[in-house]
Structure formats: structure tokens, C-alpha cells
Scaffold this motif. Sequence first.
Motif, PDB file in Angstrom:
ATOM      1  N   GLY A   1      -0.141 -28.320  34.613  1.00 50.30           N
ATOM      2  CA  GLY A   1      -0.919 -27.129  34.290  1.00 50.30           C
ATOM      3  C   GLY A   1      -2.007 -27.466  33.302  1.00 50.30           C
ATOM      4  O   GLY A   1      -2.288 -28.646  33.035  1.00 50.30           O
ATOM      5  N   THR A   2      -2.611 -26.438  32.723  1.00 53.08           N
ATOM      6  CA  THR A   2      -3.735 -26.661  31.814  1.00 53.08           C
ATOM      7  C   THR A   2      -3.346 -26.571  30.349  1.00 53.08           C
ATOM      8  O   THR A   2      -4.067 -27.064  29.485  1.00 53.08           O
ATOM      9  CB  THR A   2      -4.851 -25.641  32.085  1.00 53.08           C
ATOM     10  N   ASP A   3      -2.207 -25.924  30.055  1.00 56.74           N
ATOM     11  CA  ASP A   3      -1.838 -25.687  28.666  1.00 56.74           C
ATOM     12  C   ASP A   3      -0.363 -25.990  28.461  1.00 56.74           C
ATOM     13  O   ASP A   3       0.496 -25.536  29.234  1.00 56.74           O
ATOM     14  CB  ASP A   3      -2.140 -24.232  28.294  1.00 56.74           C
ATOM     15  N   LEU A   4      -0.061 -26.764  27.416  1.00 61.67           N
ATOM     16  CA  LEU A   4       1.316 -27.169  27.165  1.00 61.67           C
ATOM     17  C   LEU A   4       2.222 -25.973  26.877  1.00 61.67           C
ATOM     18  O   LEU A   4       3.336 -25.885  27.403  1.00 61.67           O
ATOM     19  CB  LEU A   4       1.356 -28.156  25.997  1.00 61.67           C
ATOM     20  N   ALA A   5       1.741 -25.046  26.051  1.00 61.56           N
ATOM     21  CA  ALA A   5       2.557 -23.880  25.719  1.00 61.56           C
ATOM     22  C   ALA A   5       2.848 -23.038  26.960  1.00 61.56           C
ATOM     23  O   ALA A   5       3.953 -22.506  27.123  1.00 61.56           O
ATOM     24  CB  ALA A   5       1.846 -23.039  24.657  1.00 61.56           C
ATOM     25  N   GLU A   6       1.878 -22.916  27.827  1.00 60.98           N
ATOM     26  CA  GLU A   6       2.066 -22.156  29.073  1.00 60.98           C
ATOM     27  C   GLU A   6       3.109 -22.823  29.960  1.00 60.98           C
ATOM     28  O   GLU A   6       3.951 -22.152  30.577  1.00 60.98           O
ATOM     29  CB  GLU A   6       0.724 -22.050  29.806  1.00 60.98           C
ATOM     30  N   LEU A   7       3.074 -24.139  30.034  1.00 62.38           N
ATOM     31  CA  LEU A   7       4.052 -24.851  30.860  1.00 62.38           C
ATOM     32  C   LEU A   7       5.460 -24.719  30.294  1.00 62.38           C
ATOM     33  O   LEU A   7       6.430 -24.570  31.045  1.00 62.38           O
ATOM     34  CB  LEU A   7       3.665 -26.332  30.957  1.00 62.38           C
ATOM     35  N   GLU A   8       5.569 -24.797  28.966  1.00 65.49           N
ATOM     36  CA  GLU A   8       6.889 -24.708  28.349  1.00 65.49           C
ATOM     37  C   GLU A   8       7.564 -23.366  28.606  1.00 65.49           C
ATOM     38  O   GLU A   8       8.800 -23.286  28.628  1.00 65.49           O
ATOM     39  CB  GLU A   8       6.765 -24.959  26.842  1.00 65.49           C
ATOM     40  N   SER A   9       6.771 -22.316  28.806  1.00 61.60           N
ATOM     41  CA  SER A   9       7.336 -20.977  29.036  1.00 61.60           C
ATOM     42  C   SER A   9       7.293 -20.568  30.504  1.00 61.60           C
ATOM     43  O   SER A   9       7.557 -19.413  30.834  1.00 61.60           O
ATOM     44  CB  SER A   9       6.574 -19.943  28.203  1.00 61.60           C
ATOM     45  N   SER A  10       6.968 -21.504  31.385  1.00 61.35           N
ATOM     46  CA  SER A  10       6.857 -21.176  32.807  1.00 61.35           C
ATOM     47  C   SER A  10       8.214 -20.805  33.403  1.00 61.35           C
ATOM     48  O   SER A  10       9.234 -21.444  33.104  1.00 61.35           O
ATOM     49  CB  SER A  10       6.275 -22.368  33.570  1.00 61.35           C
ATOM     50  N   PRO A  11       8.252 -19.776  34.270  1.00 59.78           N
ATOM     51  CA  PRO A  11       9.514 -19.414  34.927  1.00 59.78           C
ATOM     52  C   PRO A  11       9.987 -20.473  35.925  1.00 59.78           C
ATOM     53  O   PRO A  11      11.153 -20.483  36.313  1.00 59.78           O
ATOM     54  CB  PRO A  11       9.169 -18.097  35.636  1.00 59.78           C
ATOM     55  N   LEU A  12       9.085 -21.378  36.318  1.00 64.72           N
ATOM     56  CA  LEU A  12       9.429 -22.356  37.346  1.00 64.72           C
ATOM     57  C   LEU A  12      10.461 -23.392  36.889  1.00 64.72           C
ATOM     58  O   LEU A  12      11.045 -24.080  37.721  1.00 64.72           O
ATOM     59  CB  LEU A  12       8.157 -23.076  37.815  1.00 64.72           C
ATOM     60  N   LEU A  13      10.653 -23.506  35.579  1.00 65.63           N
ATOM     61  CA  LEU A  13      11.583 -24.535  35.095  1.00 65.63           C
ATOM     62  C   LEU A  13      12.798 -23.955  34.368  1.00 65.63           C
ATOM     63  O   LEU A  13      13.577 -24.696  33.762  1.00 65.63           O
ATOM     64  CB  LEU A  13      10.850 -25.526  34.179  1.00 65.63           C
ATOM     65  N   GLU A  14      12.990 -22.637  34.458  1.00 64.09           N
ATOM     66  CA  GLU A  14      14.040 -21.987  33.659  1.00 64.09           C
ATOM     67  C   GLU A  14      15.433 -22.572  33.920  1.00 64.09           C
ATOM     68  O   GLU A  14      16.119 -22.991  33.000  1.00 64.09           O
ATOM     69  CB  GLU A  14      14.048 -20.482  33.945  1.00 64.09           C
ATOM     70  N   ARG A  15      15.837 -22.611  35.159  1.00 62.35           N
ATOM     71  CA  ARG A  15      17.192 -23.058  35.458  1.00 62.35           C
ATOM     72  C   ARG A  15      17.333 -24.573  35.265  1.00 62.35           C
ATOM     73  O   ARG A  15      18.402 -25.059  34.877  1.00 62.35           O
ATOM     74  CB  ARG A  15      17.554 -22.673  36.883  1.00 62.35           C
ATOM     75  N   VAL A  16      16.251 -25.310  35.552  1.00 65.41           N
ATOM     76  CA  VAL A  16      16.288 -26.768  35.392  1.00 65.41           C
ATOM     77  C   VAL A  16      16.557 -27.122  33.939  1.00 65.41           C
ATOM     78  O   VAL A  16      17.424 -27.960  33.627  1.00 65.41           O
ATOM     79  CB  VAL A  16      14.957 -27.390  35.865  1.00 65.41           C
ATOM     80  N   VAL A  17      15.838 -26.465  33.034  1.00 62.00           N
ATOM     81  CA  VAL A  17      16.026 -26.722  31.602  1.00 62.00           C
ATOM     82  C   VAL A  17      17.384 -26.203  31.139  1.00 62.00           C
ATOM     83  O   VAL A  17      18.071 -26.845  30.339  1.00 62.00           O
ATOM     84  CB  VAL A  17      14.880 -26.082  30.801  1.00 62.00           C
ATOM     85  N   ALA A  18      17.785 -25.041  31.642  1.00 58.86           N
ATOM     86  CA  ALA A  18      19.069 -24.455  31.248  1.00 58.86           C
ATOM     87  C   ALA A  18      20.234 -25.367  31.603  1.00 58.86           C
ATOM     88  O   ALA A  18      21.253 -25.388  30.900  1.00 58.86           O
ATOM     89  CB  ALA A  18      19.237 -23.092  31.918  1.00 58.86           C
ATOM     90  N   LYS A  19      20.099 -26.140  32.659  1.00 57.27           N
ATOM     91  CA  LYS A  19      21.174 -27.046  33.078  1.00 57.27           C
ATOM     92  C   LYS A  19      21.103 -28.409  32.390  1.00 57.27           C
ATOM     93  O   LYS A  19      21.886 -29.304  32.691  1.00 57.27           O
ATOM     94  CB  LYS A  19      21.115 -27.246  34.589  1.00 57.27           C
TER      95      LYS A  19
END
Length: 785
Positions: free
Chosen positions: A548-566
Motif C-alpha cells: 500500500g501507500t501508507d504504513l499506518a493504513e496497512l497496519e490497520s487494514s482488515p485484510l490481515l486481521e485474522r492472519v495477525v490474530a493467529k
Amino acid sequence: MKLEIVLFAVVVALFMSLTAAVGSVDGVFEADPSVVADSQFTAPKTGTVPGSFASFSEEERAKLEASGKKYQFDAEVGRLMNIIINSLYSNANVFLRELISNASDALDKARFASLTDSEYLGATAELEVRIRADPELRTLTITDTGVGMTRDELVQNLGTIARSGTTEFAKALANGGDMSLIGQFGVGFYSAFLVADRVTVTSKNNEDAKQWVWDSTSDATFTVAEDPRGNTLGRGTQIVLHLKEGEDFDELLDAAHVRSLAKHYSEFIDFPIYLWSSHEETVTVEKPTDATDEDQEAQEDEAEDSELAVEEDEDEWEDDEDEGEDEDEDVQTITVWDWERINDTKPIWTRAKEDITEEDYTKFYKALSKDLQDPLDYIHFQGEGDVNFKSILYIPTEPPQGMFDAKAADVSKLRLYVRRVFISEDFASLPKYLSFLRGVVDSDDLPLNVSRELLQQSRILASIRKKLVRKAVAMFQTLASKDEEKYEKFWKTYGTNVKLGVIEDKANEERLLRLLRYHSSTMGELVSFDSYIERMKENQKEIYYLAGTDLAELESSPLLERVVAKGYEVLFMTEPIDEYMYQTVKKYEDYKLVNLAKEGLKLDDEDETESDKKSEYQETFADLIDFFKSHLKGKVSKVVISDRLTSSPAALTTSSWGHTANLQRLMKMQALQDKVEAKWYKAQRTMEINPEHPIIRELAARLAADPEDSNVVLAADLVFETAALRSGFEVENPADFAATINAMLSRSLGIAHEEQQEEQEQEQQEEQEQEQQEQEQEEDLKAEL
């Protein structure tokens, strides 16, 4: 024998008296150095005379004034001159570096021309630079025997043709740049006006039968005239600086100070540089006596008698020889003026590495690149095998100007030498992604008369290029493994170059991939693929990333929620080039690279229970899924139960073969984008819904209770638009998005009207029909193709 000693002393005394009276020539004792002139380099002195051409005689100046043609400086050059003249820069000595560098370049060109033309050097065979300070005339003269300039070249190179460097240099100064940067923009000659209020340039080129004089007082004009003295240089250029008044400039009239400056700036110049300077010597002379002529004659007769006596008994007077010399001779200290060579250092790349200090490498880099900062790193090596060469490569601390400009990236700034003879500095020695490197390459295997065309086709050069690339990459790898702090600086400055290398240099792709660094969802520092693999979960076979274009935006993206949670680590890629690079790079070693912005995510630790649960949700929310498909027709290709969401109601992904939201945005930003072709870049989107989110559950319940509930329609639109935004897509129709929000706000406040609702619903229906028609047209076009 004693008589011979006496006669020798007399001759020395007479010689000293003569030299004290009439001066001397180069390398001989002189009482007044100002009367000495080397005809090849300086004209005889005539005293300080005001006027445009102070170093010429009255008659010569009159001819110059009469025949000279006045020109206006180009606007950009004039602007640059104005900046320099009004500069308060304290270290004005940078001018000497620039003029010596220019002289060296001219000598390089002359030597190169002589390779194909045996008569090119002619009578002026020595390639050298000479510097002379004249306190009487208050001038500093720098003379070289390089290619020289014709009349037209004097006019063009020193005044009328606007160079891009003048504009760029002016911009650099406006942005807080240093005057010392002037050499990096190709306009170093004008630094002479930092110390001089008038500059006179005399030049002779082999292509021009006449010698010409260029003169300017740093105002808006300059004058060019034929030299009335004729050809005094033979070939080359002489620059006379008429120094400004002031203590700071008085130092430039001191030979010792000039020697210090010139030695500093010319240590690695590959041509002899001479300075007109003095040194002390001791000589033995006869002691003066008060004897009369009669006494002198008597002494001479006595000496003759002594000589006859000595012939009869030689051993007798030899014992007294030293005593006689001490009584009749005296030792004196005198000043000798001569040309002193001040740079006798062997080319650094030809010396053994153990004999070169860090300071030597740094000094050579600064002399080579005209950079004021120390290099970030360097490598000194010798290529062997099918081709032999020596090379030093440097990494600049700051990126060169216009590193990614189309023209600048076509060539690398490596100086090519053949058997220590300079050939070129713009040959295509390195690929574009390494164009920031600086250094030298010296080969004994290339022919001296190599042409630019041959450089492009030479098999030997191709082999050199291959080895240079491998050594450059090896330098990066060594830096990454031995100095993490310094490598982080390198990555921030040249990381984009490395990624470009991954795209263009397939032969070194694997080695370059090891150099990549990214932010991570679990680490607070930049990480490599290797360090990511070390932290992988057990049985993990994929590397997850999101661009993406912004690190903060990527960190809060819904696309990685479950991946990070696991507990999986995700790499964040924020440069535009990342999207292009990973279109071709699909794996690192044995690990597949998975883009979380695309559909089909399957985590390695997913069990049968989760799979069964997903199937159950698919049945429970079948009606809501069908509703979304119908209502969002043309906006999404399908709607599915998500495997990746935990806290967000929905997200949008693209097909595994399509362009991600980030890549679509980048393509849309291209200035020369084809609008018709751009439609093909628009990927089919998949809407993933979170069956455990309250909003999704409430929508399903309301839809089951009342399929015609208008609130469900508004809520569905908002869920879709917010999911698109948070997944990296742009709002396609801002007006519709705003209307949907206003309608929802009106209803929540109890001020909505049925007419407004019906009107909005009708507009939405018409837009959907229009989008459906466009989609059908595109499908027909695809079928025809």
C-alpha cells in the motif's frame, strides 16, 4: 691544484655577481623572482596596469580592446554569476579544486586524442598543469596543455549556452545547498569569481589556427578577442585570476598557501602539477678581500710559484688543502625559484590495499566525485580470469542528483582507464539500478584506441561489467552482514535501486532478494526475508505480505486481521515499485509469497472444525449473500464468507490473477495512461463478509424479516463503500457515497421523506442499470477479441 681551487672560487664569485644584476632563468639562482618569465606559460611582466587585460602590454591591450567582441552572458549564467559574486561563502578556496579538475579533464581529452593522432601533441608534448602566483600583479595563473578551446567554444562554454547545471545549482543554493556543490553541476569554472573580480582566459586549440582571449569582470558581459601575441601556448588554456582585495585573498599570493591547497585538491590527479615556488640552498663562495690590484697580481704570481712547488712535492701541500679552503671560502644561503611538482602520488587503484589508508580512500573518492561527504562504503578489488582489471567502487552517502532521470540513469559515473590512460566516464558499465555508484575501472586488456561504439560491443567490457555487478552486490551483502546501522542508511537511500535490480537483473535476483528490507507486523525494525523465515510458525510454508501507500493504513487494514490474530507475521510494502516487482517474483527460496490483498487465503493451521463452521455460515447467510450479489451487481463479481476478518464487517479482495487495489491506483496515476486500456486493469472484486460481526448479523435478520426494507439497502451500500476504502480501493462515485451517508444520517435523525428515499432508490437503480450495460459491453468486446 690550489690555483684551480682559487680560480673556481673566482668564477663562482663572478657568476653570483652577474646573477644578482640581471636575474636568471628557471631553476637558476635569482634575487628577484618577479622578473623571471617562462615563455610557454606566462608573458613578461609589465607592471600593474588597470583595464580589461591587465597582463598584457599597452600595445597588446590596445589591440585587444579594438578587436574584441563583447557578448552578453546567458540569463541563467548571469543569474549564477550574480549568486557567486554576492556570496559570503567562507571557504572560497573551492575554486582551485574546480579549475584543477577542469584542467585535468582537458588533459585527459588531449591524451585520448593523441592515441589516434600521433601528431596531435606536436611541440607541446608534455601534458601538465602549472600554477603561479604573482604578488606584484596580484594574479594567480593556472595553465594546462590540454585540448584548449576554439573561439566558438570559448563563447559557448563560458557564457552564452544555458546549461541545465546552472539552473539546478541555483535551485540547490535556494534550498540551502552549499557553494562547494558547484562542481557537481558542471559549472565549476564560474567559482573563479569567488576570489577574482576579473578572469582572463587564453586558449589555443589544434582545430583553430589562432589563439584567443576571453575576459570578464563578472558583470553581465564578457569579451573575446584574438591574442595579439600570437600562439604563446602551443596548445592548452591559461586562466589568469585577478584577485580581489582583502586579507582572505592575499593568502592566494603566497606560494606556500597555494601549495597546500593545490596539494589537497590534486593529490589524485593523474597528470603532473607544478607550482612556481622558492626554496633555500647553500653555496660556497670566495671570501671578499681588501687587497689592491698590485697585491692581487702578487698573490697570483705567488700562486703560480706555489703550483710549481707542488708539482715537485705533491704530498707536502695536500696535507694543508682543507685548511686553505676554510680560510679562502664562505658558505651562504640563497633563494632559488623553480617549478616544483606537488603531486607525485601513484594512482590509488594500482597500489596494494594494505598500503592504502581509510583516509586515502576517502580523499580519492572526494577528488573523484566532487562530493563533500565521506562515502558510505567502498570495495577495492582486482578482476582476474578471462579479463584482468583493477577497480574501486564507492557508495555515495547521498544519492546523486536526478538518479532516476531517464537520461541520468542510462550511464554510470565510472571512469574507464586503459593502462592508466583515461578513456571515458560515461560508458555503459553498470545496469541502471547501480547508476549511483562512483569509482574507477582500469584494464590492460582493452585497446587504447577504443571507441564509444566498441565499448558497447566489446566482449571484454561485457565480462568486466558482469564482474563489476557481482562485486557491487557483494559489497552490499557485506555491508548488510557486518554493519546493520550503516546498511539501514544504505537501504533508506538506495532500497528502490535494489528492487529495480530484482526486476531487471534476473542473473542476480536471488542475491538481491536477500538484501530487501521491509517493515513487519511483529517487529519494530526493518526485517529481511531470512529473518522472517527464522521467526516462522511451525509448518508455515508461506510468506505473507501486504502492499500500500501508507504504513499506518496497512497496519490497520482488515485484510490481515485474522492472519495477525493467529500469530503470523506480515510484511508491509509501501513503495510503488513493490507491486510491479512481485508481479514476477512469486517465491523466496522454497516459500511462496502470498499477497493478502488477493482472494483465496488459506492459513496453514486451519482445521476441519473451522472448515465445517464456514460451510455452516455459507448456508445461514445465503440470502444475505444473494442480496449483496444482486444489489452490488457490476461492482463485485462474487460475495463469500471471509476467512480473514475478525473485527471488520467486510473487505474487498481481487482475484489471484488480477491487479490489486494498490496496483490499480498506481496505473491510474500514470500520466500517459490509455483510458480504453485502463478498463482492462480494473480487476474483478470479491466481497468477503464477516458472519460474526454484529452489522452483518443484523442485516441478515432484517433482510429475513422484510426483504424490501430500505434501511437494509442503505446499510448494504455503506458496508460496501467502507469495505472498499479500508481495502485500498478508491470511491468510484463520491457523489453517490455522500448521498448514501446523508440519507442514513437523515433517517437516524428522523427527518427522511419517502419522496427523497424513492428518488435516491431510483437514481441508484438507474446507475446500476448503466453499469450493467457497460459491463455487458466490455464482455462483448472481450468475446470479440
